[in-house]
Design a protein around this motif. Structure first.
Motif, PDB file in Angstrom:
ATOM      1  N   ARG A 129       0.854  -1.195   0.000  1.00  0.00           N
ATOM      2  CA  ARG A 129       0.000   0.000   0.000  1.00  0.00           C
ATOM      3  C   ARG A 129       0.887   1.240   0.000  1.00  0.00           C
ATOM      4  NH1 ARG A 129      -0.608   1.806   5.461  1.00  0.00           N
ATOM      5  NH2 ARG A 129       0.144   0.294   7.012  1.00  0.00           N
ATOM      6  N   ARG A 134       2.802   9.743   1.782  1.00  0.00           N
ATOM      7  CA  ARG A 134       2.517  10.139   3.161  1.00  0.00           C
ATOM      8  C   ARG A 134       3.802  10.434   3.930  1.00  0.00           C
ATOM      9  NH1 ARG A 134      -2.495   5.941   4.147  1.00  0.00           N
ATOM     10  NH2 ARG A 134      -4.132   7.327   3.372  1.00  0.00           N
ATOM     11  N   GLY A 264      -3.256   7.802  -0.026  1.00  0.00           N
ATOM     12  CA  GLY A 264      -3.957   6.536  -0.173  1.00  0.00           C
ATOM     13  C   GLY A 264      -4.199   6.115  -1.615  1.00  0.00           C
ATOM     14  N   LYS A 266      -3.741   4.505  -5.151  1.00  0.00           N
ATOM     15  CA  LYS A 266      -3.065   3.275  -5.541  1.00  0.00           C
ATOM     16  C   LYS A 266      -2.015   3.536  -6.620  1.00  0.00           C
ATOM     17  CE  LYS A 266      -5.643   0.810  -2.832  1.00  0.00           C
ATOM     18  NZ  LYS A 266      -5.064   0.223  -1.599  1.00  0.00           N
TER      19      LYS A 266
END
Length: 383
Positions: A129, A134, A264, A266
């Motif tokens: 992931r 982030r 988040g 992909k």
């Protein structure tokens, strides 16, 4: 033994926090460093060149070290950065000592930059992931918070070394945690398929160089806004010194928020993110160039920041998914080094355009950098 993905992600985030804290402290401490060394603006500008002079060779060398001795090398360079900063605060008393200190800071910073991104790439691969975007959001947040904390320390008349010592402690904590988490040697092959399904015999340098060039365009655009936003607000919009500080604050805050929000997404959406980011960065620069008021300029900066925020993290993620584990360090090193050239040259690019076309024309030229990135991004499909 493979480190648990959650522990690896946590150590990567702490490392990015330490890295961002260092540069937040440094940015807020430059006036005090200048006063301590007793040099003028011209000599300060010369001294700052030593950051890049130290960073570029270190960025190239650390990739090979990572591939040879494992990602635990990252623990050493993260800790070394904090110590180099504290040493600079203690020993920079004239131009020669400042130049030497900045060269060491540049070398440890450049090495840490490559190493952190390699660790974040490993974490992203193992966790399956997104992690890198982030992690860069943690960096941006740490820059803002450390800058504010350093300002408070300066207002309280604390010694210059105090905030640097705090960052050194955080860097050593990050390095220790990383050393305990990461294996000493490579143990995990890259489970991700090659992004373009190209034959293994093809040398990987060409697509990595292309990603690096795109990264250079992204960094040039980002650092141009960061370095010239306040100047534009003051000279073109006649904002006072206090109000002109709104420009870099808006930009930095938007970058941090965007990176957390987009973290988040992909990997399959990478090229869409790049195209949207480049378009937003170009549009924001044009809004800034045409802004009649500080409010409109702040809107333009926010649009530009939202675009540039996702560009380099997405590019480094593509590069990391496109190589075997045995080449992760060198791949990260090559992409990061080429991209860093854009970071160094972005403010210079604006200055040259400003001399010939004024600051508003220079902002349009910054939009042109993002437009070039938008045009070149589809080439990645052929890689």
């Amino acid at each position: 033994m493979t480190p648990a993905p959650r522990a690896l992600i946590a150590t990567a985030f702490v490392a990015f926090a330490a890295f961002g804290s260092f540069w937040g402290v440094w940015g807020a401490s430059v006036p005090r460093v200048q006063y301590q060394t007793g040099i003028n603006e011209t000599r300060l500008g010369v001294a700052l060149l030593f950051v890049g002079a130290g960073a570029l060779p270190a960025m190239l060398l650390v990739g090979r070290a990572l591939d040879r001795w494992g990602l635990s090398v990252a623990a050493l360079v993260i800790g070394a950065l904090g110590c180099a900063g504290a040493g600079l605060a203690l020993t920079a008393v004239n131009l020669p000592s400042l130049c030497a200190g900045l060269a060491l800071v540049g070398a440890t910073s450049g090495a840490a930059d490559v190493a952190m991104n390699a660790v974040a790439g490993r974490a992203e691969t193992l966790a399956g992931r997104p992690v890198i975007t982030r992690a860069h959001g943690v960096f941006s947040s740490a820059v803002v918070l450390a800058s504010l904390a350093t300002g408070l320390a300066s207002a309280a008349a604390l010694p210059l070394v105090v905030p640097f010592a705090a960052v050194a402690a955080l860097s050593l904590i990050a390095g220790t945690a990383m050393f305990r988490t990461l294996p000493a040697r490579r143990t995990v092959p890259n489970p991700q398929p090659h992004l373009d399904n190209a034959p293994e015999r093809r040398p990987p340098s060409a697509p990595l160089l292309l990603i690096g060039v795109l990264g250079a365009l992204a960094f040039a655009s980002e650092n141009a806004h960061q370095s010239w936003g306040a100047v534009f607000a003051q000279h073109e919009l006649h904002a006072g010194g206090g109000l002109s500080a709104v420009a870099p604050a808006v930009f930095a805050a938007t970058v941090a928020v965007t990176r957390f929000s987009a973290g988040g997404l992909k990997p399959a959406n990478a090229r869409t993110v790049l195209l949207a980011g480049a378009a937003s960065a170009a549009a924001g620069a044009v809004i800034v160039a045409a802004a009649p008021t500080l409010t409109i300029a702040a809107v333009g900066l926010a649009v530009a920041a939202a675009g540039t925020a996702v560009l380099f993290p997405t590019l480094i993620g593509i590069a990391q998914r496109n190589v075997d584990e045995s080449r992760r360090g060198r791949a990260t090193s090559l992409v990061t080094t080429v991209s860093y050239l854009g970071f160094l040259l972005g403010p210079v690019y604006v200055g040259l355009w400003a001399d010939g076309a004024g600051l508003r024309g220079a902002m349009v030229a910054v939009g042109g950098l993002a437009a070039c990135l938008f045009v070149l991004t589809p080439v990645l499909r052929a890689q």
